[in-house]
Motif scaffolding. Structure first.
Motif, PDB file in Angstrom:
ATOM      1  N   MET A  35       0.546  -0.665  -0.121  1.00 23.74           N
ATOM      2  CA  MET A  35       0.129  -0.383  -0.409  1.00 23.74           C
ATOM      3  C   MET A  35       0.796   1.157  -0.379  1.00 23.74           C
ATOM      4  N   GLN A  36       0.000   1.894  -0.403  1.00 19.25           N
ATOM      5  CA  GLN A  36       1.240   3.469  -0.594  1.00 19.25           C
ATOM      6  C   GLN A  36       0.487   4.223  -0.789  1.00 19.25           C
ATOM      7  N   GLY A  37       0.669   5.573   0.426  1.00 21.94           N
ATOM      8  CA  GLY A  37      -0.368   6.969   0.198  1.00 21.94           C
ATOM      9  C   GLY A  37       0.035   7.583   1.349  1.00 21.94           C
ATOM     10  N   VAL A  38      -1.027   8.221   1.637  1.00 24.32           N
ATOM     11  CA  VAL A  38      -0.563   9.910   3.339  1.00 24.32           C
ATOM     12  C   VAL A  38      -1.460   9.328   3.987  1.00 24.32           C
ATOM     13  N   ALA A  39      -0.104   9.999   5.041  1.00 29.38           N
ATOM     14  CA  ALA A  39      -0.842   9.471   6.793  1.00 29.38           C
ATOM     15  C   ALA A  39      -1.093  11.293   7.447  1.00 29.38           C
ATOM     16  N   TYR A  51      -4.700  10.660  13.841  1.00 34.30           N
ATOM     17  CA  TYR A  51      -3.735   9.747  12.605  1.00 34.30           C
ATOM     18  C   TYR A  51      -5.016   9.687  11.436  1.00 34.30           C
ATOM     19  N   ARG A  52      -4.893   9.681  10.402  1.00 36.32           N
ATOM     20  CA  ARG A  52      -5.786   9.482   9.552  1.00 36.32           C
ATOM     21  C   ARG A  52      -4.473   8.960   8.563  1.00 36.32           C
ATOM     22  N   GLU A  53      -5.314   7.684   7.118  1.00 36.20           N
ATOM     23  CA  GLU A  53      -4.265   7.635   6.150  1.00 36.20           C
ATOM     24  C   GLU A  53      -5.040   7.379   4.964  1.00 36.20           C
ATOM     25  N   GLN A  54      -4.780   7.833   4.296  1.00 36.21           N
ATOM     26  CA  GLN A  54      -5.402   7.038   2.629  1.00 36.21           C
ATOM     27  C   GLN A  54      -4.841   6.351   1.893  1.00 36.21           C
ATOM     28  N   GLY A  55      -4.924   5.707   1.681  1.00 39.41           N
ATOM     29  CA  GLY A  55      -3.704   4.875   0.092  1.00 39.41           C
ATOM     30  C   GLY A  55      -4.641   4.431  -0.938  1.00 39.41           C
ATOM     31  N   ARG A  56      -3.301   3.389  -1.037  1.00 44.26           N
ATOM     32  CA  ARG A  56      -4.065   2.653  -2.448  1.00 44.26           C
ATOM     33  C   ARG A  56      -3.493   1.499  -1.951  1.00 44.26           C
ATOM     34  N   LEU A  57      -4.452   0.505  -2.009  1.00 42.11           N
ATOM     35  CA  LEU A  57      -3.623  -0.996  -1.546  1.00 42.11           C
ATOM     36  C   LEU A  57      -3.438  -2.325  -2.824  1.00 42.11           C
ATOM     37  N   LEU A  59      -3.107  -5.774  -3.743  1.00 44.12           N
ATOM     38  CA  LEU A  59      -2.978  -7.290  -3.250  1.00 44.12           C
ATOM     39  C   LEU A  59      -2.781  -8.489  -4.351  1.00 44.12           C
ATOM     40  N   LEU A  60      -1.995  -8.850  -3.991  1.00 41.51           N
ATOM     41  CA  LEU A  60      -1.117  -9.762  -4.701  1.00 41.51           C
ATOM     42  C   LEU A  60      -1.846 -10.540  -5.392  1.00 41.51           C
ATOM     43  N   ASN A  61      -2.837 -10.799  -5.780  1.00 41.09           N
ATOM     44  CA  ASN A  61      -3.518 -11.484  -6.740  1.00 41.09           C
ATOM     45  C   ASN A  61      -4.411 -10.341  -8.170  1.00 41.09           C
ATOM     46  N   GLY A  62      -3.443  -9.004  -7.743  1.00 38.50           N
ATOM     47  CA  GLY A  62      -3.525  -7.814  -8.221  1.00 38.50           C
ATOM     48  C   GLY A  62      -5.197  -7.144  -8.857  1.00 38.50           C
ATOM     49  N   THR A  63      -5.544  -7.546  -6.970  1.00 38.53           N
ATOM     50  CA  THR A  63      -7.133  -6.611  -7.283  1.00 38.53           C
ATOM     51  C   THR A  63      -5.939  -5.440  -6.096  1.00 38.53           C
ATOM     52  N   GLU A  64      -6.582  -4.200  -6.367  1.00 41.37           N
ATOM     53  CA  GLU A  64      -6.686  -2.709  -6.455  1.00 41.37           C
ATOM     54  C   GLU A  64      -7.937  -2.303  -5.565  1.00 41.37           C
ATOM     55  N   PHE A  65      -7.693  -1.156  -4.372  1.00 41.02           N
ATOM     56  CA  PHE A  65      -8.553  -0.868  -4.128  1.00 41.02           C
ATOM     57  C   PHE A  65      -8.064   0.677  -3.260  1.00 41.02           C
ATOM     58  N   GLU A  66      -9.189   1.311  -2.487  1.00 41.50           N
ATOM     59  CA  GLU A  66      -8.956   2.793  -1.458  1.00 41.50           C
ATOM     60  C   GLU A  66      -9.086   1.840  -0.227  1.00 41.50           C
ATOM     61  N   ALA A  67      -7.986   2.138   0.442  1.00 41.33           N
ATOM     62  CA  ALA A  67      -8.130   1.698   1.725  1.00 41.33           C
ATOM     63  C   ALA A  67      -7.324   2.716   2.534  1.00 41.33           C
ATOM     64  N   GLY A  68      -8.341   2.863   3.892  1.00 42.53           N
ATOM     65  CA  GLY A  68      -7.613   3.851   4.698  1.00 42.53           C
ATOM     66  C   GLY A  68      -7.703   3.678   6.304  1.00 42.53           C
ATOM     67  N   ARG A  69      -6.968   3.923   7.552  1.00 50.64           N
ATOM     68  CA  ARG A  69      -7.360   3.828   8.883  1.00 50.64           C
ATOM     69  C   ARG A  69      -7.374   5.288   9.711  1.00 50.64           C
ATOM     70  N   ASP A  70      -7.751   5.152  10.521  1.00 45.32           N
ATOM     71  CA  ASP A  70      -7.562   5.950  11.413  1.00 45.32           C
ATOM     72  C   ASP A  70      -7.613   5.925  12.684  1.00 45.32           C
ATOM     73  N   TYR A  71      -6.256   6.348  13.735  1.00 44.74           N
ATOM     74  CA  TYR A  71      -6.395   6.343  15.098  1.00 44.74           C
ATOM     75  C   TYR A  71      -6.291   7.754  15.846  1.00 44.74           C
ATOM     76  N   VAL A  72      -5.775   7.574  16.712  1.00 44.59           N
ATOM     77  CA  VAL A  72      -5.508   8.900  17.935  1.00 44.59           C
ATOM     78  C   VAL A  72      -4.671   8.230  18.917  1.00 44.59           C
ATOM     79  N   PHE A  73      -3.243   8.998  18.650  1.00 45.63           N
ATOM     80  CA  PHE A  73      -2.182   9.385  19.486  1.00 45.63           C
ATOM     81  C   PHE A  73      -2.411   9.947  20.499  1.00 45.63           C
TER      82      PHE A  73
END
Length: 152
Positions: A35-39, A51-57, A59-73
């Motif tokens: 996955m590559q993106g910006v946090a 903390y908020r990340e957005q990027g392009r995931l 997978l090894l099978n060739g599937t690609e999609f947008e993904a994100g994750r949120d945390y609090v530090f």
């Protein structure tokens, strides 16, 4: 403490201040993909960052999609706590940072998620970037995920 670390990150109490802003990231998920993106770390209050990340995931099978994750530090003595961003907040892990011989600040902690175990390590490098490594093992999960961050 190594002068490079002092110039880049300061001591553990300075890390949260220096995280604020945007970071590009490159993540390798062992046996699964990448996955590559910006946090972005955005201040919530005097001692917390969202903390908020957005990027392009990809997978090894060739599937690609947008993904994100949120945390609090949240600042703690000699480090920070990481919470899942939910109501009420739930602790993921508490990181206490120490200076290494190589000039980095490092800290690690474990977390149980049902029967699976996460062992996480944070390394704040002397040159200014940082790396988060999660080694996950258990009956449902078995992989290592390494994310490398660089200032945007």
């Amino acid at each position: 403490m190594n002068q490079t670390v002092t110039d880049s990150w300061g001591d553990a109490s300075e890390v949260m201040k220096r995280l604020t802003g945007s970071w590009s990231f490159n993540r390798l998920i062992e046996w699964q993909g990448s996955m590559q993106g910006v946090a972005t770390f955005t201040p919530l209050d005097a001692g917390s960052l969202a903390y908020r990340e957005q990027g392009r995931l990809r997978l090894l099978n060739g599937t690609e999609f947008e993904a994100g994750r949120d945390y609090v530090f949240r600042t703690r003595v000699r480090g920070f706590d990481v919470f899942f961003r939910e109501t009420p907040p739930r602790l993921f892990h508490a990181i206490e940072l120490v200076a290494s011989d190589g000039g980095d600040l490092t800290g690690s902690a474990g977390h149980r998620c049902n029967l699976d175990h996460y062992q996480s390590t944070y390394t704040f490098r002397g040159e200014g970037g940082f790396v988060i490594r999660h080694a996950v093992s258990g009956p449902r999960k078995d992989y290592t995920m390494v994310t490398t961050y660089a200032r945007v």
